[in-house]
Design a protein around this motif. Structure first.
Motif, mmCIF file in Angstrom:
data_model
loop_
_atom_site.group_PDB
_atom_site.id
_atom_site.type_symbol
_atom_site.label_atom_id
_atom_site.label_comp_id
_atom_site.label_asym_id
_atom_site.label_seq_id
_atom_site.Cartn_x
_atom_site.Cartn_y
_atom_site.Cartn_z
ATOM 1 N N LEU A 1 -32.693 17.290 -13.740
ATOM 2 C CA LEU A 1 -32.982 15.863 -13.835
ATOM 3 C C LEU A 1 -34.351 15.604 -14.464
ATOM 4 N N ASP A 2 -35.319 16.472 -14.184
ATOM 5 C CA ASP A 2 -36.644 16.332 -14.787
ATOM 6 C C ASP A 2 -36.597 16.520 -16.302
ATOM 7 N N ASN A 3 -35.612 17.270 -16.787
ATOM 8 C CA ASN A 3 -35.529 17.593 -18.206
ATOM 9 C C ASN A 3 -34.445 16.832 -18.966
ATOM 10 N N SER A 4 -33.704 15.989 -18.280
ATOM 11 C CA SER A 4 -32.657 15.226 -18.950
ATOM 12 C C SER A 4 -33.268 14.170 -19.866
ATOM 13 N N LYS A 5 -32.751 14.110 -21.082
ATOM 14 C CA LYS A 5 -33.212 13.113 -22.048
ATOM 15 C C LYS A 5 -32.520 11.768 -21.836
ATOM 16 N N TYR A 6 -31.423 11.754 -21.084
ATOM 17 C CA TYR A 6 -30.575 10.566 -21.007
ATOM 18 C C TYR A 6 -30.582 9.869 -19.651
ATOM 19 N N ALA A 7 -30.741 10.615 -18.572
ATOM 20 C CA ALA A 7 -30.714 10.015 -17.237
ATOM 21 C C ALA A 7 -31.918 9.109 -17.049
ATOM 22 N N LYS A 8 -31.674 7.848 -16.669
ATOM 23 C CA LYS A 8 -32.777 6.900 -16.486
ATOM 24 C C LYS A 8 -33.287 6.928 -15.052
ATOM 25 N N THR A 9 -32.411 6.737 -14.106
ATOM 26 C CA THR A 9 -32.791 6.819 -12.702
ATOM 27 C C THR A 9 -31.799 7.734 -12.013
ATOM 28 N N ASN A 10 -32.240 8.326 -10.907
ATOM 29 C CA ASN A 10 -31.305 9.169 -10.174
ATOM 30 C C ASN A 10 -31.620 9.162 -8.694
ATOM 31 N N PHE A 11 -30.606 9.472 -7.922
ATOM 32 C CA PHE A 11 -30.709 9.570 -6.477
ATOM 33 C C PHE A 11 -29.935 10.805 -6.050
ATOM 34 N N MET A 12 -30.581 11.682 -5.287
ATOM 35 C CA MET A 12 -29.919 12.851 -4.722
ATOM 36 C C MET A 12 -29.940 12.668 -3.212
ATOM 37 N N LEU B 1 -24.985 12.658 -5.832
ATOM 38 C CA LEU B 1 -25.917 12.407 -6.926
ATOM 39 C C LEU B 1 -25.481 11.126 -7.614
ATOM 40 N N ILE B 2 -26.435 10.218 -7.815
ATOM 41 C CA ILE B 2 -26.171 8.999 -8.581
ATOM 42 C C ILE B 2 -27.187 8.973 -9.717
ATOM 43 N N VAL B 3 -26.679 8.917 -10.941
ATOM 44 C CA VAL B 3 -27.527 8.878 -12.125
ATOM 45 C C VAL B 3 -27.143 7.638 -12.920
ATOM 46 N N THR B 4 -28.149 6.903 -13.402
ATOM 47 C CA THR B 4 -27.842 5.737 -14.228
ATOM 48 C C THR B 4 -28.217 6.015 -15.673
ATOM 49 N N PHE B 5 -27.510 5.328 -16.556
ATOM 50 C CA PHE B 5 -27.696 5.474 -18.002
ATOM 51 C C PHE B 5 -27.730 4.098 -18.642
ATOM 52 N N GLU B 6 -28.340 4.018 -19.811
ATOM 53 C CA GLU B 6 -28.397 2.733 -20.495
ATOM 54 C C GLU B 6 -27.091 2.389 -21.194
ATOM 55 N N SER B 7 -26.170 3.377 -21.311
ATOM 56 C CA SER B 7 -24.882 3.107 -21.950
ATOM 57 C C SER B 7 -23.897 4.233 -21.641
ATOM 58 N N ALA B 8 -22.623 3.962 -21.889
ATOM 59 C CA ALA B 8 -21.601 5.002 -21.747
ATOM 60 C C ALA B 8 -21.839 6.120 -22.752
ATOM 61 N N GLU B 9 -22.362 5.778 -23.912
ATOM 62 C CA GLU B 9 -22.647 6.786 -24.941
ATOM 63 C C GLU B 9 -23.763 7.734 -24.489
ATOM 64 N N ALA B 10 -24.766 7.201 -23.807
ATOM 65 C CA ALA B 10 -25.844 8.045 -23.288
ATOM 66 C C ALA B 10 -25.299 8.999 -22.222
ATOM 67 N N GLN B 11 -24.383 8.509 -21.403
ATOM 68 C CA GLN B 11 -23.770 9.375 -20.394
ATOM 69 C C GLN B 11 -22.944 10.472 -21.059
ATOM 70 N N GLU B 12 -22.257 10.157 -22.125
ATOM 71 C CA GLU B 12 -21.478 11.170 -22.866
ATOM 72 C C GLU B 12 -22.397 12.247 -23.423
ATOM 73 N N ALA B 13 -23.520 11.844 -23.985
ATOM 74 C CA ALA B 13 -24.473 12.799 -24.549
ATOM 75 C C ALA B 13 -25.063 13.686 -23.453
ATOM 76 N N TYR B 14 -25.300 13.113 -22.310
ATOM 77 C CA TYR B 14 -25.829 13.852 -21.150
ATOM 78 C C TYR B 14 -24.900 14.998 -20.754
ATOM 79 N N GLN B 15 -23.620 14.792 -20.881
ATOM 80 C CA GLN B 15 -22.647 15.817 -20.499
ATOM 81 C C GLN B 15 -22.836 17.110 -21.285
ATOM 82 N N GLU B 16 -23.337 17.013 -22.511
ATOM 83 C CA GLU B 16 -23.483 18.176 -23.385
ATOM 84 C C GLU B 16 -24.929 18.631 -23.565
#
Length: 133
Positions: A60-71, A90-105
């Motif tokens: 989570l510290d190194n994710s380029k896409y995750a905006k906020t998170n809760f563990m 784990l709850i992670v928020t993103f600014e868009s569905a596309e950002a979440q898709e990029a996070y997956q990879e």
């Protein structure tokens, strides 16, 4: 009233888990939420929990896409409608569905999965797009 409710919510969150806000954002992003529940093979293993928490935090510290998170971990359920059978959430928020898709990879996410996939027996994901009033 709104400030009071937000304060109570934040106190509850900090008392039960870890919230991290990145990139100078102070607010929970309502555009896209990625909620993950993990069930461990050995939920009582201190070593497994320590490994998971360290790996997840590094990711989570190194994710380029995750905006906020809760563990978090489940509290003892006091109502029948509460499922407390999981080991971690784990709850992670993103600014868009596309950002979440990029996070997956992204590399940080893939390293986390590789480091921890042997710890869990089941994972369930709930993704949600925000509803604008």
């Amino acid at each position: 009233m709104k400030t009071r409710i937000l304060t109570l919510l934040l106190v509850g969150v900090f008392a039960t888990g870890c919230v991290q806000v990145k990139n100078g954002g102070e607010n929970f992003d309502h555009a896209f939420a990625h909620t993950v529940y993990f069930w461990f093979k050995n939920p009582d293993s201190h070593a497994d929990r320590t490994k998971f928490e360290a790996s997840l935090q590094k990711f989570l510290d190194n994710s380029k896409y995750a905006k906020t998170n809760f563990m978090g971990t489940p509290p003892k359920a006091v109502r029948d409608v509460v499922d407390d059978s999981f080991t971690y959430s784990l709850i992670v928020t993103f600014e868009s569905a596309e950002a979440q898709e990029a996070y997956q990879e992204e590399e940080a996410h893939l390293i986390f999965i590789e480091e921890c996939k042997d710890l869990w027996e089941k994972v369930i994901v709930y993704d949600s797009e925000g509803v604008k009033p």
